[in-house]
Each structure stands twice: as C-alpha cells, then as structure tokens.
Design a protein around this motif. Structure first.
Motif, PDB file in Angstrom:
ATOM      1  N   ARG A  66       0.830  -1.201   0.000  1.00 44.82           N
ATOM      2  CA  ARG A  66       0.000   0.000   0.000  1.00 44.82           C
ATOM      3  C   ARG A  66       0.873   1.263   0.000  1.00 44.82           C
ATOM      4  O   ARG A  66       0.525   2.257  -0.625  1.00 44.82           O
TER       5      ARG A  66
ATOM      6  N   ARG B  36     -10.376   2.505   3.573  1.00 40.68           N
ATOM      7  CA  ARG B  36      -9.115   1.932   4.048  1.00 40.68           C
ATOM      8  C   ARG B  36      -8.752   2.424   5.443  1.00 40.68           C
ATOM      9  O   ARG B  36      -8.023   1.771   6.167  1.00 40.68           O
TER      10      ARG B  36
ATOM     11  N   ARG C  19      -7.285  17.750   2.075  1.00 41.33           N
ATOM     12  CA  ARG C  19      -6.725  17.668   0.723  1.00 41.33           C
ATOM     13  C   ARG C  19      -7.815  17.456  -0.321  1.00 41.33           C
ATOM     14  O   ARG C  19      -7.777  18.054  -1.405  1.00 41.33           O
TER      15      ARG C  19
ATOM     16  N   PHE D 121     -10.023   5.717   0.070  1.00 44.05           N
ATOM     17  CA  PHE D 121      -9.191   5.994   1.243  1.00 44.05           C
ATOM     18  C   PHE D 121      -9.995   5.929   2.529  1.00 44.05           C
ATOM     19  O   PHE D 121      -9.534   5.393   3.531  1.00 44.05           O
TER      20      PHE D 121
ATOM     21  N   GLY E 286       0.304   3.673  -3.255  1.00 39.69           N
ATOM     22  CA  GLY E 286      -0.371   4.952  -3.029  1.00 39.69           C
ATOM     23  C   GLY E 286      -1.873   4.799  -3.071  1.00 39.69           C
ATOM     24  O   GLY E 286      -2.384   4.037  -2.267  1.00 39.69           O
ATOM     25  N   PRO E 287      -2.672   5.400  -3.913  1.00 41.22           N
ATOM     26  CA  PRO E 287      -2.240   6.330  -4.962  1.00 41.22           C
ATOM     27  C   PRO E 287      -1.953   7.741  -4.437  1.00 41.22           C
ATOM     28  O   PRO E 287      -1.258   8.483  -5.084  1.00 41.22           O
ATOM     29  N   ARG E 288      -2.464   8.088  -3.251  1.00 43.09           N
ATOM     30  CA  ARG E 288      -2.229   9.452  -2.799  1.00 43.09           C
ATOM     31  C   ARG E 288      -1.373   9.414  -1.538  1.00 43.09           C
ATOM     32  O   ARG E 288      -1.160   8.365  -0.944  1.00 43.09           O
ATOM     33  N   ALA E 289      -0.907  10.589  -1.125  1.00 41.77           N
ATOM     34  CA  ALA E 289       0.044  10.642  -0.023  1.00 41.77           C
ATOM     35  C   ALA E 289      -0.562  10.078   1.255  1.00 41.77           C
ATOM     36  O   ALA E 289       0.099   9.376   2.017  1.00 41.77           O
ATOM     37  N   GLN E 290      -1.863  10.372   1.509  1.00 41.42           N
ATOM     38  CA  GLN E 290      -2.444   9.882   2.762  1.00 41.42           C
ATOM     39  C   GLN E 290      -2.510   8.359   2.798  1.00 41.42           C
ATOM     40  O   GLN E 290      -2.402   7.754   3.859  1.00 41.42           O
ATOM     41  N   ASP E 291      -2.672   7.714   1.619  1.00 41.91           N
ATOM     42  CA  ASP E 291      -2.651   6.255   1.585  1.00 41.91           C
ATOM     43  C   ASP E 291      -1.290   5.723   1.994  1.00 41.91           C
ATOM     44  O   ASP E 291      -1.191   4.737   2.727  1.00 41.91           O
TER      45      ASP E 291
ATOM     46  N   LEU F  66      -6.648  -3.268   3.843  1.00 43.22           N
ATOM     47  CA  LEU F  66      -5.911  -2.055   3.458  1.00 43.22           C
ATOM     48  C   LEU F  66      -5.544  -2.101   1.974  1.00 43.22           C
ATOM     49  O   LEU F  66      -5.537  -1.086   1.287  1.00 43.22           O
ATOM     50  N   VAL F  67      -5.238  -3.298   1.468  1.00 41.06           N
ATOM     51  CA  VAL F  67      -4.856  -3.407   0.059  1.00 41.06           C
ATOM     52  C   VAL F  67      -6.096  -3.482  -0.841  1.00 41.06           C
ATOM     53  O   VAL F  67      -6.129  -2.902  -1.919  1.00 41.06           O
TER      54      VAL F  67
ATOM     55  N   LEU G  15      -4.934  11.733  10.183  1.00 37.00           N
ATOM     56  CA  LEU G  15      -4.910  11.298   8.782  1.00 37.00           C
ATOM     57  C   LEU G  15      -6.250  11.564   8.110  1.00 37.00           C
ATOM     58  O   LEU G  15      -6.308  12.011   6.961  1.00 37.00           O
TER      59      LEU G  15
END
Lengths: 162, 93, 125
Positions: free
Chosen positions: B27, C42, C101, C39, B31-36, C33-34, C94
């Motif tokens: 993971r 996750r 963001r 997001f 990514g795909p993004r920074a928080q991930d 998670l994967v 987070l």
C-alpha cells in the motif's frame, strides 16, 4: 497537598507504570515517584483546568461495553473484508452527528472509543456547532449509528463527566 | 505437546505478521495518494511492533519488548508528523 | 524450544488461541488495506490490528511471560494501552488531512465543511 500534587491520579498512575516497566524495588519506587511528581508539575503548567469526574462508578460499565463492542465490530469488519463486502453490497458513507458533550476530556474519550472501534472513524468535530463528522464502514441504517453514538456512548459519558 | 502447540501458533503468527507487513508495504508503494502511503506506513509500524513481540515470545527473551516499544513510539511520532505535514504542507500550494 | 515445553497445556491453549486471533486479525486488516477501494474505507482497516489484533498478542505475551518468569510480567499491557491511546490521534489526523486535501482539490468524495449550510442527513455514495 494540592500544590505538591496537582494531579494525584496521574502521579499515582505514572508511579505504577514505572514499577511495571522495571522490577519492584525501593530505589525504583523513589525514582519513579520523583519522576511522576515532576511530570505532574509539568502537566499543571500545561493544562490549568482539571477534568472532574462526577460519577466514576459508571466507568467500569462503559469499559465493558466498549470492549465488547470492539470485539463485535472486529468480527463484523473482518467478515466484510473476507466476503468482499457481502459481494459488493456494502455501502460506506459519511454521517453527521450532533453531540451534547462539550467537555474536552469527555470528547477525547469518545474519540478513542469511536476510532478504536473498527467500522467507525472520527473525521472532524466542530466545537462551535458541536457536530461530529463520522465515516461509517457499513452504513446499513443511519438511525442505528446515531442511536449507538448518542445513547450508548454519549449518554454514559455525560453521566460520568458532566 | 504444549511446546508443539505454541511453536505452531507462534510460527503462524510470524508468517501472518510478515505477510501483513508486506501488504502494508504494497500500500505504501501503490499509493495512490500521499495519505494512503502514510496510512500504509502506520500499519507497517504496528505490524513490525507485533512481530517483535511474537519473536520475543518465541525466543523467550524479554528484550524484544523494549524494541517493540521503541518501534511503537517511532511509528506514532512519524505518522503524526507526516499527517501534520499533509495538512500544513499543502495549504501553501 | 525448551522454554515452550515447560508451559502446561491449560496455559498453552489460550495463549496459542490469542496469538492466532491477534495475528489473524492484523493480517485481515492489511488485506483490507490493500483491497478496499477508497481511502476513507481503508481508514477502517488498520483498526483491526490496533484493537483486538494488538490486544490478543499483548495478552498472550503477558500470560506466557508471567508463567515463564514465575512473577507478574504485565509490561506488555502498557504497549496495548499505548496503542489504544495513540491510534485515535494518528487516524483522526490522517482523516482530517485527507478531508482537507480532498476539499482543496474539490473532489466530490469529501463532504463540505461542517459550517456550510447543508442537509444534516446528507450522505455520499
């Protein structure tokens, strides 16, 4: 007494942690007590208002309920991950919940409960309106989640803190 | 008998946690993004910490506990710092 | 593995069950998670590992070492307490970072700020 020990519970807890981390001996008891008293003075410099517990007897009940709920939602989320979200039928979503809690310590405890429980994530709390933004993993019925937060946790926290 | 049961459980736990760490690493890479990526890193720290506790149980030594505790603290500080950076660092852009 | 053989069966079985439960839940959390698509979904996955995943392994370790050392060894429980207190901090930060963001980039996955006048029952697909 209150000048020397502004936070007696915190000081005692720190001494206990020090003794758990080391082996019990007189030297460690003295050293741990010194560290704990210094730390509680530092705490006093940081946070002038101390949280006041109104009914500490309700705490064990809350802890038991939360431990059981965490175990239950662990099983639920684990099953959802294994089954691929009931074959794609799972729907997650955001949920706004108006809270009556205002006490910072009580809100912190609620945040720990909500985040520690798999399936709910605390995203944002607005102190002006008192509205909490949650993300719920398996949003079957919004009323259930509102009821869970407001009646199961918040009511007990109100009883304990305010 | 009990040694076999425990050795089996600990072996299973070591394999499962190593696999969990690898998935968290996946993971981080994907990514795909920074928080991930930060979330993956946080999970990776937790699995590494648990792997140390399990290894400590397997070897019967208490010293792995300190290592686990240090990893836990470092993971916390790293994640908080990175999350703060994600909040602050992007405001300027 | 000599130290493991000295443990009686009635201690070994609950310890083994707790270890398998804890590591299995942690593994499931990372599988989530994967595999999970967004997001915010996750964000729920690691809590499996930080709640009963950690608690199971830490309890097993405390029971095992209390037996092996013939004295009360519960400092592992402090790790459990520590994880219990710090996880909400990291996950809340987070979550807020992700919201922030997403809002800046105008992604419609994120709900509007709490001050904005909107339908309180609003939810997004």
């Amino acid at each position: 007494m209150s000048r020397l020990l502004p936070y007696p519970v915190l000081t005692f807890g720190l001494v206990l942690i020090w003794l758990i981390l080391t082996r019990f001996s007189l030297g460690h008891l003295l050293l741990g007590t010194c560290v704990a008293i210094l730390a509680s003075w530092a705490m006093g410099a940081l946070q002038p208002d101390r949280p006041s517990l109104r009914r500490a007897t309700a705490i064990p009940g809350l802890v038991g309920i939360v431990a059981w709920d965490i175990l239950r939602s662990n099983a639920a989320v684990a099953w959802l991950i294994l089954s691929g979200g009931r074959g794609g039928a799972r729907r997650s979503g955001f949920l706004r919940i108006p809270l009556r809690l205002r006490h910072p310590a009580a809100l912190a405890v609620l945040a720990i409960i909500v985040t520690a429980t798999p399936g709910t994530a605390w995203l944002e709390y607005d102190p002006e309106t008192g509205v909490l933004l949650l993300h719920v993993f398996d949003l079957v019925d919004e009323g259930d989640w509102l009821d869970l937060i407001q009646n199961r946790y918040e009511a007990r926290l109100l009883e304990i803190f305010e | 008998m009990s040694g076999t049961i425990l050795a089996f459980a600990l072996g299973f736990a070591q394999i499962a946690l190593a696999l969990a760490g690898a998935l968290a690493g996946l993971r981080i890479l994907r990514g795909p993004r920074a928080q991930d990526r930060v979330l993956g890193l946080d999970t990776f720290y937790i699995t590494a910490m648990l792997l140390f506790i399990v290894t400590g149980m397997r070897s019967g030594s208490l010293f792995f506990f300190e290592a686990a505790m240090v990893i836990g603290f470092m993971g916390f500080v790293a994640t908080v710092g990175l999350a703060k950076f994600l909040i602050r660092g992007e405001v300027i852009e | 593995m000599s130290h493991l053989d000295s443990v009686p069966l009635w201690v070994a079985i609950p310890v083994a069950l707790l270890i398998v439960l804890g590591s299995g839940l942690t593994l499931l959390g990372t599988i989530g998670l994967v595999r999970l698509p967004s997001f915010y979904d996750r964000l729920h996955a690691p809590t499996l590992g930080t709640s009963w995943g950690t608690l199971g392994i830490v309890l097993a370790s405390a029971i095992l070492f209390t037996w092996l050392e013939k004295r009360l060894v519960i400092h592992e429980l402090l790790i459990g307490l520590f994880v219990m207190i710090t996880t909400p901090v990291t996950l809340m930060l987070l979550g807020r970072a992700a919201l922030h963001r997403d809002r800046i980039e105008g992604l419609d996955a994120a709900p509007p700020p709490a001050g904005a006048p909107d339908n309180p029952d609003e939810q997004l697909p």
